[in-house]
Design an enzyme around this catalytic site. Structure first.
Site, PDB file in Angstrom:
ATOM      1  N   SER A  50      -9.987  -0.590   7.082  1.00 31.69           N
ATOM      2  CA  SER A  50      -9.393  -0.436   5.904  1.00 31.69           C
ATOM      3  C   SER A  50      -8.776  -1.607   5.317  1.00 31.69           C
ATOM      4  O   SER A  50      -8.485  -1.634   4.110  1.00 31.69           O
ATOM      5  CB  SER A  50      -8.594   0.839   5.817  1.00 31.69           C
ATOM      6  OG  SER A  50      -9.362   1.887   5.738  1.00 31.69           O
ATOM      7  N   LYS A 105       0.855  -1.119   0.030  1.00 27.92           N
ATOM      8  CA  LYS A 105       0.188   0.098  -0.007  1.00 27.92           C
ATOM      9  C   LYS A 105       0.900   1.153   0.289  1.00 27.92           C
ATOM     10  O   LYS A 105       1.887   1.363   0.583  1.00 27.92           O
ATOM     11  CB  LYS A 105      -0.867  -0.181   1.416  1.00 27.92           C
ATOM     12  CG  LYS A 105      -1.948   1.105   1.361  1.00 27.92           C
ATOM     13  CD  LYS A 105      -2.777   0.963   2.549  1.00 27.92           C
ATOM     14  CE  LYS A 105      -3.855   2.017   3.003  1.00 27.92           C
ATOM     15  NZ  LYS A 105      -4.648   1.847   3.796  1.00 27.92           N
ATOM     16  N   SER A 130      -9.850   1.746   3.010  1.00 26.10           N
ATOM     17  CA  SER A 130      -8.658   2.771   2.191  1.00 26.10           C
ATOM     18  C   SER A 130      -7.864   1.739   1.245  1.00 26.10           C
ATOM     19  O   SER A 130      -7.147   2.254   0.351  1.00 26.10           O
ATOM     20  CB  SER A 130      -8.060   3.625   2.802  1.00 26.10           C
ATOM     21  OG  SER A 130      -7.071   3.142   3.816  1.00 26.10           O
TER      22      SER A 130
HETATM   23  N1  GLN Z   1     -13.250   4.157   6.295  1.00 28.84           N
HETATM   24  C1  GLN Z   1     -12.575   4.550   7.735  1.00 28.84           C
HETATM   25  C2  GLN Z   1     -12.106   5.842   7.450  1.00 28.84           C
HETATM   26  O1  GLN Z   1     -12.617   6.387   6.626  1.00 28.84           O
HETATM   27  C3  GLN Z   1     -11.568   3.517   7.846  1.00 28.84           C
HETATM   28  C4  GLN Z   1     -10.236   4.041   7.145  1.00 28.84           C
HETATM   29  C5  GLN Z   1      -9.040   3.179   7.685  1.00 28.84           C
HETATM   30  O2  GLN Z   1      -9.122   2.235   8.201  1.00 28.84           O
HETATM   31  N2  GLN Z   1      -7.921   3.627   7.154  1.00 28.84           N
HETATM   32  O3  GLN Z   1     -11.578   6.516   8.546  1.00 28.84           O
END
Ligand code: GLN
Length: 484
Positions: free
Chosen positions: A175, A76, A151
């Protein structure tokens, strides 16, 4: 060859049935062919990957190979990679070449894995659909009109499309688990502190945790054994021995106590996802598990608590992007304030700005007690519910997401509906527990995931429980049409 799991590929590489150079070239050819369709890589490391593959082949020939030697993976783009662009999905870091490797990048490099490239992601890991990326959305390989989740959507899409054998991800509020669920993969978020955050660009430091997206629990176990462990460069890294996760996958399910929180079966949950969970639970019952109804009374507070704590920490972490030391700098600033405001104004996207503003607000002198302090208290209640549950169950199970993958653009104008996609995930981060998602079937032709939550540092059991399910099912073997 490219529909093998990581464990299978590892065995073939070791037996020298195939070379890493061959496999790496095959992946690179597929990336060239398919990445334009799904937009899952931000950077592809053609030459570097081939050189690493040749070095891996030499190491295998010498007989000092690790299980991961020669296995092509992707990171990532939130993990710093020395000499390689590390954008975090943001215009702010579009020009940033990391001067050092993140801890897990070093670990996987030392094991001899081959790095194919860096994957697309929501900007600064803020999002659930990969649509907040500066580099454009990633398409779900199962249906190109749908999101792959976020994400870590790029990591999920590259593995689902067989453009890498496995990928790293980060999970602050879902995410890893949510994108893994939406593309039919196994995604593992370890206990907070199990994997070093050194070199992982910070979003919300008390929630962020690195993990992996792979085909199977066995693959994830092999990867986790490499990346987990104490690192003095991360003050929240926990110094306790790392078990050989792959060695304990065969523990029998008989007698396992599975807790199913009734609060997870709320009106927002798609009935067909709920049915898929029941079907998965029936497999565990057949294997001898005892399934119990449990309650997490403060479950309803997890999304609001998360959206106070995460933005608060983000607003502080992202203050370092000021146009001075690294990242985007505006043209011709007239004074220091102009440099700050225009560099940040131009470098950050809308969702990141929304989080910074919310976070700054909840931390401000007038509102700190009402919001931030209150959220810390509700966070403690959420954690206590889990601790109480783990006094009488071994693992907790439920859906990973309320629905299968939604359409691109469907939730972009409504942040709150977007946030609710992680309703079953957020609490696990607030409590710091390990959680994973495994594929448990299809709804409307789209994959859906079963979430398994473990007790603190009980990754071995969590992975074993997932592995036993995967011995009984073949959801994890399904390949999206057009990517066979
Ligand atoms: N969807 C969640 C957010 O927008 C989690 C994001 C994540 O785990 N990096 O914060």
């Amino acid at each position: 060859m490219l529909t093998q799991t990581l464990a299978e590929l590892s065995r073939d590489l070791k037996a020298r049935k195939v070379s890493s150079a061959e496999v790496t070239s095959a992946y690179l050819a597929r990336i060239q062919r398919f990445n334009p369709q799904i937009n899952a890589f931000i950077t592809v490391l053609q030459e570097q990957a081939l050189a690493e593959a040749r070095a891996a082949d030499a190491r295998i020939a010498k007989g000092d190979a690790h299980l991961l030697t020669g296995v092509p993976i992707a990171h990532k783009d939130i993990f710093c990679t020395a000499g390689v662009k590390t954008s975090c999905g943001s215009k702010m870091l579009d020009n940033f070449v990391a001067p050092y490797d993140a801890h897990i990048v070093t670990r996987l490099k030392q094991a001899g894995s081959v790095l194919l490239g860096k994957t697309n992601m929501d900007e600064f890991a803020m999002g659930s659909s990969n649509e907040t990326s500066f580099y454009g959305p990633v398409k779900n390989p199962w249906d190109s009109t749908r999101v792959p989740g976020g994400s870590s959507g790029g990591s999920a899409a590259v593995v689902a499309a067989r453009l890498a054998c496995a990928a790293t991800g980060t999970d602050t509020g879902g995410s890893i688990r949510q994108p893994a669920a939406l593309v039919g993969l196994t995604g593992v978020k370890p206990t907070y502190g199990r994997v070093s955050r050194y070199g992982m660009i910070a979003f919300a430091s008390s929630l962020d945790q690195a993990g992996v997206i792979a085909y199977t629990a066995e693959d994830a176990a092999l990867l986790l054994s490499v990346i987990a462990g104490f690192d003095p460069r991360d003050s929240t890294s926990v110094d306790r021995p790392v078990p050989d996760y792959a060695a304990t996958l065969e523990q029998p399910i008989r007698g396992l106590r599975i807790g199913v929180p009734r609060e997870f079966f709320d009106p927002g949950l798609d009935r067909r996802v709920a049915e898929a969970v029941q079907t998965a639970l029936s497999i565990y019952k057949k294997l001898g598990a005892r399934v119990q109804d449990i309650s997490l009374p403060n479950f309803g507070l997890s999304v609001p608590t998360y959206y106070v704590v995460a933005p608060a920490e983000a607003s502080s972490n992202l203050s370092r992007f000021d146009g001075v030391r690294f990242g985007h700098r505006c043209g011709n600033p007239v004074d220091l304030m102009d440099l700050y405001t225009r560099s940040r104004g131009e470098g950050f996207g809308a969702e990141v700005k929304r989080r910074i503003m919310t976070g700054t607000y909840v931390l401000s002198a007038g509102y700190y007690d009402a919001y931030y302090l209150k959220a810390q208290k509700t966070r403690a209640l959420i954690r206590r519910d889990f601790l109480e549950a783990f006094t009488h169950v071994d693992v907790i199970m439920g859906p990973t997401t309320p629905t299968p993958a939604f359409r691109l653009g469907e939730k972009t104008d409504d942040p709150v509906t977007m946030y609710l996609n992680d309703i079953y995930a957020n609490g696990v981060n607030l409590a710091g527990l390990p959680g994973l998602s495994i594929p448990m079937g299809f709804v409307d032709g789209l994959p859906v995931g079963l979430q398994i939550i473990g007790n603190y540092f009980d990754e071995a059991r969590m992975l074993g429980v997932a592995h036993q399910y995967q011995r009984e099912t073949d959801w994890h073997r399904q390949v999206p049409k057009g990517f066979e």
